[in-house]
Structures are given as C-alpha cells and as structure tokens.
Design a protein around this motif. Structure first.
Motif, PDB file in Angstrom:
ATOM      1  N   SER A 119     103.267 134.063 150.753  1.00 42.52           N
ATOM      2  CA  SER A 119     102.550 134.185 152.017  1.00 42.52           C
ATOM      3  C   SER A 119     101.262 134.949 151.796  1.00 42.52           C
ATOM      4  O   SER A 119     101.110 135.681 150.821  1.00 42.52           O
ATOM      5  CB  SER A 119     103.404 134.917 153.045  1.00 42.52           C
ATOM      6  OG  SER A 119     104.720 134.467 153.010  1.00 42.52           O
ATOM      7  N   LEU A 126      97.934 136.741 154.190  1.00 38.78           N
ATOM      8  CA  LEU A 126      97.163 136.953 155.410  1.00 38.78           C
ATOM      9  C   LEU A 126      95.707 136.926 154.958  1.00 38.78           C
ATOM     10  O   LEU A 126      95.139 137.945 154.572  1.00 38.78           O
ATOM     11  CB  LEU A 126      97.545 138.292 156.049  1.00 38.78           C
ATOM     12  CG  LEU A 126      96.965 138.562 157.425  1.00 38.78           C
ATOM     13  CD1 LEU A 126      97.653 137.709 158.469  1.00 38.78           C
ATOM     14  CD2 LEU A 126      97.119 140.023 157.787  1.00 38.78           C
ATOM     15  N   ALA A 167      97.008 133.381 158.885  1.00 40.83           N
ATOM     16  CA  ALA A 167      98.046 133.610 157.883  1.00 40.83           C
ATOM     17  C   ALA A 167      98.622 132.281 157.449  1.00 40.83           C
ATOM     18  O   ALA A 167      98.727 131.345 158.254  1.00 40.83           O
ATOM     19  CB  ALA A 167      99.154 134.488 158.449  1.00 40.83           C
ATOM     20  N   HIS A 178     100.100 143.809 154.711  1.00 44.24           N
ATOM     21  CA  HIS A 178     100.619 142.465 154.486  1.00 44.24           C
ATOM     22  C   HIS A 178     101.011 142.240 153.044  1.00 44.24           C
ATOM     23  O   HIS A 178     101.603 141.212 152.723  1.00 44.24           O
ATOM     24  CB  HIS A 178      99.579 141.422 154.912  1.00 44.24           C
ATOM     25  CG  HIS A 178      98.282 141.571 154.219  1.00 44.24           C
ATOM     26  ND1 HIS A 178      97.286 142.374 154.713  1.00 44.24           N
ATOM     27  CD2 HIS A 178      97.819 141.043 153.075  1.00 44.24           C
ATOM     28  CE1 HIS A 178      96.240 142.331 153.888  1.00 44.24           C
ATOM     29  NE2 HIS A 178      96.543 141.535 152.890  1.00 44.24           N
ATOM     30  N   SER A 192     103.918 138.317 149.243  1.00 43.49           N
ATOM     31  CA  SER A 192     102.810 138.101 150.175  1.00 43.49           C
ATOM     32  C   SER A 192     101.614 138.903 149.713  1.00 43.49           C
ATOM     33  O   SER A 192     101.748 139.967 149.102  1.00 43.49           O
ATOM     34  CB  SER A 192     103.221 138.514 151.586  1.00 43.49           C
ATOM     35  OG  SER A 192     103.572 139.876 151.617  1.00 43.49           O
TER      36      SER A 192
END
Lengths: 392, 602
Positions: free
Chosen positions: A48, A50, A56, A84, A391
């Motif tokens: 993931s 952001l 995102a 994040h 992430s």
C-alpha cells in the motif's frame, strides 16, 4: 489487522470528528474485536502507499489454491497527513482490540466548531471515494462517503458482480449522530431492503452546555456516572421478500473516568427468532483483555459459548529511562509503550479454536493465524494463513 | 406380448434406495435455507404401481431391450425427508449477498435453525421413458420430458404461507433435477449391482465410479450398423456387408408353407380385405424401425439411393415395354391373363439368375427397404400418386388369389431361390455393377428433375422413349452371363428382351421400397407425441438400425413379389402405350433415357 484502506477510512472518520462507536451497529464492537477476529487464509501480500495526502493505493496478492488479487484506490478531499509507513504506524491503530469508549465532546467544543465554521464558508463537505477491483472474479466494490453536515454522514456501498442477481447491489446509509442519540437509515437495492437503527444514550447529554459530568467518583462499579448505558434497536423490512427482522440491544460500558478496570457488557435480543446474546468484555490489565459471549435461542434451545483472550506485547522500555519512569506518580497519564505484537485466542463450546498473532517485523506487518477443530481428529487444522503488509 | 412387473419386492427393499436418494439429495448445492444434510427418513413406494404404456420397442432380445414407454403414476407413494432449515429469512437472504454492501445487522439476522420434516405425497408423474437394458451395461432409464406433474409438499411450516410456498417451489425444482439426472444414475447403479458381478465389486470399492454419464449410454452391440453407411447415411456400394445376423442360417426356415403364409399375409395387407392370417410368434422389426426410416426421409440430406431407384424404375419400365414389343399378344388385359403364366415361368430362370448375381451389400439394403414396403403399402394404399403401382399390386394380388396358374408360382419359385442364392460366388458380378453405379451416382437434382418429368409422363402409360432407354440398357450389358447360354436366334432375342425385364424387375424392388418410405415418415408415426420424442432425441433413435435386419424370408418373398408386380405393371402399361403411340421410337435415345418414367417423386 486493519487493511490499509480501512485504516485510512478510520483516520478520515476521526479527522472529520465522526464517532463511529455511537451507533447501534457498533454496540458489540468490543466483544466482536475480541471474539470474531478474522483469521487469515492462505498467503496474502498487501502493498500500500499513500502517494499524496489525498490519494492512496493498495494492491493485494493472495494465494489460496488459486492466485487472486485486488487493486484498490482511495481518494479523499480531506488531506490526511497520517503515519502511513508500515514501520511508523502504531499497531494499536491497526489491531482492533478492546475498545475504550471516550467521553462525548460537547458541541460547543471550540475545535469542533472551528472545523465546521470553516467548512460552511468553503462549502467543504469532506468526501471519500474508494474503489476496489477483485481480479479473477471481476468484482468491483465502490464506496462513497460524504460528511454532509456536522452530525450527518452519507454512505454509499456498491458491489458489482456478474454472479449476483441484477449484477450487483447498492446500499445507501444515512447516519445522524446527535451525541445523545443516533439514528441510521438504510436502503439496499437488493430486494428493496429498508432498515433503521437507533441508539439512545442515557444520562449525560453533550448538547446541553450546562450539563457537566459530575466530578464525584462513582459510588459503585455500575454507577453510570463512570460509564454509559445505551439502548438501541434495529428493524429491517423487505417489501419484495415480505421478510422482516428486528433486534434490540443494551450496553453498559465504562468510561475513562471509571476508576476500576474497564469493562463492557452487552445484551442483544432478537424477539422474532428468540435469540439472546450476552457479552462481557473486560480489560483486566494494561496488556490483557478477556471476553466471553453466551448465545441462547429460546425457541430451539440452541446455545453457544465463546471465550477469547487478547494479549498485547509491548516494547521493553530501555534501561536508560527506567529511573525516570519509576519517578512518575501512578495518577499521571503516561504515554503507552509502543506495541510490538498482539496475540488473540478464542475457543467455543464446539472446541473450535482460533489463534492469531499480529506483529511488526522490521518494516513489515505480519499476521499469522490458524483455525483448529479439536473435535475433528482427522482434519484438526482448519485454516492457516499468513498475511504480510507493507505500506509506504 | 406382456411384461410382468413385480411391484411388491420393490416396496420391500427401500433401504438402499433411501441411501442413494440421500446421497443424491445432498450432492447438489443446497439453497441457503437448508442448513443441514437432507436425510431420507421414510420411503414408501405405495401399493399402486405406475402404469406403463408401451409406445415402441426398438430392440428385443434375451439380453437386451430398448423401448419407449409412456409412464403415468398416481399412486400412494410417499417420501419423508428430514433436514434443518434456517427460519430467519433475513439470515438466508443476507448469507448470499456480498458483505461489503450488506447492512450487516447486529442481531436481526441471527439464525434460528428448526428441524424440518417434509412429506412428499400425491406424486403425479407422467412422462415418456426411454428404457435401455443390456446385460453388460445394465438398465438405463431416461426421462424424455419432465415427468413431475404435481406434488404435495406438507411440512412443519404449512401454517406459514410464505415458507410453504417457498418449500414447495424449492422441492419441486429439486425433484425435477432428481428425476432428470439423479434417478437414471441411481437405477443404473442398482441394475449394475444386480446383474454384473464385476460391477458389483467395483461399485462397492468405488461407489462414485458409476456416475451417470450421458443421456443414454450407447450399447454398440445392441444396435449394430446393419449396413455400412457413408457420411450421409447412404449405404456404401462395394463394401463388405456388416451385419450381425447371417442370412444363410435362416435358409433352414424356408418352406413352402411359410412362404405361402407370408404371401397370404402380405396380400391381405394389400387389399382392403379384413382377413389377416394369424402369424404366431412374430415380431415385426419393420415397425420398430419406422422411426429410423421416418427420420431418414425427414432429414435435409435425402439418401442417395432414392435417385438410384428412380433411375432403375425408368429402366424397368422401358425394358418391360421392350419386352412386350416382342409379345404383342399381350396387348389387352384379358389376353395377357392367359399368356402370363407361360411368361412367368419363362422369367423364372433369369430371375434366379439375377438374384444370384446380387452382391451382398445390395441384398442387405434391399432387405431393409423391403420391410418398409410391408407396412407402407398398407398405410398408403389409397395414395393417389402411387396409383399405377398400387393398381399393379391389386391386380397381382387378385390374380394370385384367383388364378390357379399363378398360384403355382410362389410355390415353385421359392424352392429354386436358395440354390440361386448359393450361386453367388460363381456368377461374375462385375458386369452388373457399372450400371448400378450409374444409377447411384446420379446427382439428386438430376433425379429430381427426372422425377418431375416422369410425373408428367405418368399420365401416359408408356412412352416409346422408355423403350429406347431399355434398349440402351440392353446394349450396355453385353457382358452379362447370358451370353454363355447358347440359344437360337429368336429365342436369344426373346431371352435378351426378357433379361433386362427381369433385371429391371429386380431393380424395381427398391422402387416399391422407397416409394413408401418417402411419404410415410411424419404421418405414419403412431402419435404426434412420438414424433416429438424423436425430434427431441434424434441421436437415440439413430442408433437403432434394426429395421434393416429383416428376415431372409421376407427378402425372398419380397423379391419374388416385386418381380411379379413389376412385370405385371409393365405388361399392362406397354400394350396401352403401344396403342396410343405406336409411332415414336428412335432418335431420342439420350433424352429419353434421362427423362423416363416413374412418377413417384410426388
């Protein structure tokens, strides 16, 4: 463990000052987190990012027999500056455990007013858009979230799937939160299901500026001065199916002001089907929580018991600061140590066991779990899975 | 013929059936409302057996059977099922929906499972059943349509109309799949256990092995290809015949008595006489095969052998006219009556000769077609388009019935038949084949055109063109073994004229065979339902080429009859034609050869 996208949505709710716990749907959140945690199934990898404060993305690759995956994108009009990186996200924010309910903030709270005064001028009604495409099945999920007023939020959940009748369904939800009570209206295109949920909080009314929490300590453990008693109900009706369902619930939970150990008790009843369910969750210590649930059906005499426990592993404070910590007085609030891992365990009367370990390993967030059936000797191992999240 | 169904032992042994039903009911994915396995609690087949009406028997032997039945059942059988259902409609409703767009109720969808007992009674069944039995493959039973007519579902929830209706609907749909898919499998398994030992053990070891695998397992031995066919379903020339029943074995059953009986039977069917001699222990395979033939003629690609027979008809008529030219005394009917006996006896020798030269595949095909003829004739007696032929038939019939001289023919000729058949190998077949091939290879369009032309010609009994055609034929066949016969010139010419006649008459067989075939199919089906059945499952019907396996008896008799009839027809036509058009003879060889007679196209 929360998905990165769910994490971002949670942050969105928090930033727009929306209390998701003040809803009948989350009446049993504490017990749900402790007993009904999801056990990963198969291998799964989440990556993931952001990329900006408004955007995102997340990619998931899974392998349980067949390789599948999903792509998800999220856009929010509200710039979110949140930790994040998987190395910096607090595990408490990702792992859902025993949930402390906070005091209601008064409407006259200056920060609160500021937020919406600005928005009125700028017509800034924060919006969140989220889409997720599951690849092999070509299922598309979409979410539209809009804070249309300080005490109102609109939510639109859509699923598009060829295997569904009519190719998909849409669920529209309008929630009102007035602190003292909250209402929720639902409509699902699936057989035109109509729904209503309501929750009423006894005692303190945050809308009245003169009402102040009495400073006196609670006289007894169930003194609602230190806790909150809530009652709620839900009703569904589908004119197409001519089917309906209702349930009522009651909850008592301690507030931070409570001096003893925090606990939450709920009782839900489905009068149509005769289902009775009671939960009791208690945070026995700073790093341990217990929960039990008892289900009983007065018509079929079916019953079930589930017991769960949650253990938090915290980073050992370094020896360098030990002397300083020892000087802190007990009543002072101290920042909790960073959590490095959470162990969850549950067992029910069918001897089915669920085990989950969630932790941080370097830059990665790991979630390992398995489900076992102790009675079934041949196939004791039900599901085993490993999830790895990263992430950036 | 009667079938004795013993219903009572079926009632007794329901234990195994119950187990199998339980398995099959739990195999398919159950609707979400059913949360537990479905157990067959009680199964009673009742005291009333289903009524079966035999529509068609395709094959019947000691170890195999194929037939179509119309089954109807309105007995007192009942079935009790036990399961547990989810009583909360919201629960079942939400369990099939994606969780993302589900309202996710807190407790409103909590389940309430209730033990449910369902009794299925008043079962009304009606449908067409195809039953195939072979000792090796067991019993295959297929429902051609949905047999379930009505059903009464009584359950614990009869008081709640919504649940009752839902259950009724669900169970009916489940039962339909049970009848159409699972029941055949169950019966197949059961029969395998019953009959074949190796399956018995295999089945025990591996119960799921004998799954139902297709609409109707084809038993290659139950319905052998009676005759080699090419891609279009036409019989192949020059390929060794592939038949299961060897005709030579049946020669033993040849007897004058039998032949006379058969002749009498056939004659009675050709006339309107109500008298039908009783034939004991007779199975008319032709009837069973009606479906097959009907379909053949229904098909878009018409078999090529029809054009062939048309061409042969033409040559036949021509040859007969030629023959009659040498016998002007037959100008009138009354006259020919007198002369015919002698002519017939003369013809007998060539007849056997041509028979002997017949190659096997042809014989096989002829046999097949001839069967058609038997019933076709009857069904189509009053068909106007076949007027000329039927008149011939009628006349020959009456003649054989009345004329004492003619009576002797069936008696004498058949006796010589076997010997002539045995001469097969000795006679050189090659000379014949080219002409046949010409007939067969004629394009269908050509044949159609000719048929149309023939129909116009039909009004006139005989045209000289046909005569010419016969001459052409004659010259083409110089190599025929008749050359070996040394005869005086006059006799030889006579013989010569006779020979094409005989050949023609032999070839006329297919004509009378194909004639019936064409108009018959749709109309002749015993009932409209049968036709629809056939349309539903052409494959199943295509399997049985049984009809072609007509007995050698029929073959011999039919050959004889065909010879006779064709001769009669020709004789009657030729004199008239002569009278009408004495003039036109040569000069139109080619066209006349192509255009010639038969009007059966319509």
């Amino acid at each position: 463990m929360l998905d990165f996208m769910d994490y971002v949505q949670a942050v969105f709710h928090a930033r727009t000052r929306w209390d998701r716990d003040n809803s009948y749907a989350s009446l049993t959140t504490a017990a749900h987190n402790l007993l009904d945690f999801d056990i990963p199934h198969g291998m799964r990898l989440h990556v993931s990012s952001l990329s900006s404060s408004n955007f995102a993305t997340s990619y998931t690759l899974g392998a349980k027999g067949v390789v599948d995956g999903s792509l998800s994108f999220l856009y929010t009009s509200l710039g979110l500056s949140l930790p994040h990186r998987s190395s910096s996200i607090h595990l408490q924010n990702l792992v859902l455990g025993y949930k402390h309910l906070s005091e209601f903030e008064q409407v006259s709270e200056p920060r609160w007013q500021d937020l919406w005064r600005h928005s009125k001028k700028d017509e800034r009604k924060d919006t969140l858009l989220y889409g997720r495409l599951y690849l092999p099945t070509s299922t598309l999920e979409a979410l539209y979230l809009r804070r249309i007023s300080p005490n109102r939020i609109f939510r639109l959940n859509c699923v598009s799937d060829g295997s569904l009748p009519n190719g998909g369904s849409v669920l529209a939800t309008l929630q009102n939160d007035f602190g003292k009570y909250s209402t929720e209206f639902l409509y699902s295109t699936d057989s035109s299901l109509l729904g209503f949920r309501g929750l009423y909080n006894f005692g303190y009314d945050p809308r009245r500026t003169d009402a102040k929490l009495s400073p006196r300590p609670p006289a007894h453990p169930w003194d609602h001065q230190g806790g909150r008693l809530s009652a709620g109900a839900e009703a569904y009706f589908s004119p197409v199916n001519k089917s309906a369902g209702i349930s009522t619930g009651l909850r008592f939970t301690t507030l931070p002001v409570h001096s003893g150990f925090p606990y939450t008790m709920t009782l839900t009843l489905n009068p149509l089907m005769g289902n009775l369910s009671s939960t009791y969750a208690v945070k026995a210590g700073p790093d341990v929580a217990f929960c039990s649930r008892f289900d009983f059906n007065v018509y079929s005499y079916e019953s079930g018991v589930v017991v769960g426990v949650e253990l938090w592993q915290r980073k050992q404070s370094s020896l360098d600061t030990m002397w300083a910590r020892s000087l802190l007085r007990p009543e002072w609030t101290r920042a909790p140590d960073d959590v490095t891992g959470v162990l969850k365990f549950r067992i029910d009367n069918q001897a089915r066991v669920g085990l989950l370990w969630e932790s941080r390993l370097k830059e990665l967030l790991i979630s390992v779990g398995g489900g076992f059936d102790l009675r079934n000797r041949e196939r004791m191992l039900g599901t085993v899975g490993l999830e790895v999240s990263y992430s950036n | 013929m009667a079938f004795n169904f013993n219903w009572s032992p079926l009632i007794a042994d329901t234990e195994r059936v119950r187990d199998m039903l339980t398995n099959s009911l739990n195999k398919s994915p159950k609707p979400p409302i059913i949360v537990d396995d479905i157990l067959v609690n009680e199964l009673n087949l009742g005291s009333t057996p289903p009524s079966l009406e035999i529509l068609e028997i395709g094959d019947l032997a000691e170890d195999r059977f194929r037939g179509i039945f119309k089954m109807s059942y309105s007995g007192d059988a009942y079935l009790t099922l036990k399961t547990r259902v989810q009583a909360n409609p919201l629960n079942t409703f939400l369990s099939t929906k994606p969780s993302f767009a589900s309202p996710q109720p807190l407790a409103a969808s909590s389940g309430l499972t209730i033990p449910l007992q369902i009794t299925l009674s008043d079962i009304r069944l009606s449908g067409f059943v195809i039953l195939v039995f072979s000792k090796q493959k067991g019993i295959t039973l297929v429902f051609r349509n949905d047999p379930l007519e009505s059903l009464k579902v009584s359950s614990t929830f009869d008081a709640i109309p919504f649940v009752r209706d839902y259950l009724q609907r669900t169970i009916e749909s489940q039962l339909r799949t049970l009848f159409m898919e699972d029941l055949p499998a169950i019966i197949h398994k059961l029969s395998l256990r019953l009959w074949s030992q190796e399956h018995q053990t295999a089945d025990i070891q591996e119960p799921s092995k004998a799954e139902y695998d297709g609409p109707a397992p084809i038993d290659p031995f139950a319905s052998p290809a009676q005759q080699p066919l090419d891609a279009q379903g036409d019989p192949l020339e020059g390929v060794a015949p592939f038949t299961l029943d060897t005709p030579s074995e049946t020669y033993a059953s040849f007897s004058q008595k039998n032949l006379l009986r058969l002749a009498a039977l056939a004659e009675s069917q050709r006339t309107l006489s109500l008298f039908t001699p009783g034939m004991r222990d007779t199975v008319y395979r032709a009837w069973a095969n009606a479906a097959d033939r009907g379909e053949l003629s229904n098909g878009a690609s018409t078999p090529l052998n029809r054009p062939a027979t048309l061409s042969r008809i033409q040559s036949t008529l021509g040859s007969h006219s030629a023959g009659s030219s040498s016998a002007p005394s037959q100008a009138s009917d009354s006259l020919s009556q007198a002369t015919r006996p002698s002519l017939a006896t003369m013809a007998s020798a060539p007849t056997t000769y041509t028979l002997g030269s017949t190659s096997r595949p042809r014989a096989a095909r002829k046999r097949k077609n001839r069967i058609v003829d038997l019933r076709k004739d009857r069904g189509e007696k009053d068909a106007s388009d076949a007027a000329s032929v039927s008149s011939g038939y009628a006349e020959s019939a009456s003649q054989s019935a009345s004329g004492s001289a003619n009576q002797s023919m069936p008696a004498t000729e058949p006796s010589s038949l076997p010997s002539s058949m045995f001469r097969d190998g000795e006679v050189a077949t090659p000379p014949r084949s080219p002409r046949k091939k010409v007939g067969f290879q004629r394009p269908a369009s050509d044949a159609g055109g000719r048929a149309a032309a023939d129909s116009t010609l039909r009004g006139r009994p005989v045209t000289p063109r046909a005569q010419n055609a016969a001459h052409v034929d004659q010259t083409a066949d110089d190599e025929t073994p008749r050359a070996s016969l040394y005869l005086p010139e006059k006799q030889q010419t006579r013989q010569r004229n006779d020979e094409p006649k005989q050949r023609g008459s032999r070839q006329a067989l297919p004509r009378m065979q194909t004639l019936p075939v064409r108009p018959k199919p749709p109309t002749f089906a015993r009932s409209s339902s049968e036709v629809s059945l056939r349309n539903l499952a052409p494959a199943a019907f295509a399997i049985d080429g049984q009809g072609s396996s007509g007995g050698i008896l029929e073959q011999a008799w039919m050959m004889k009859m065909a010879t006779e009839i064709a001769r009669r027809v020709a004789e009657e036509k030729t004199p008239q034609g002569r009278l009408w058009r004495p003039g036109s003879d040569d000069g139109q060889d080619a066209t006349g050869g192509r255009e010639a007679p038969p009007a059966y196209a319509s």
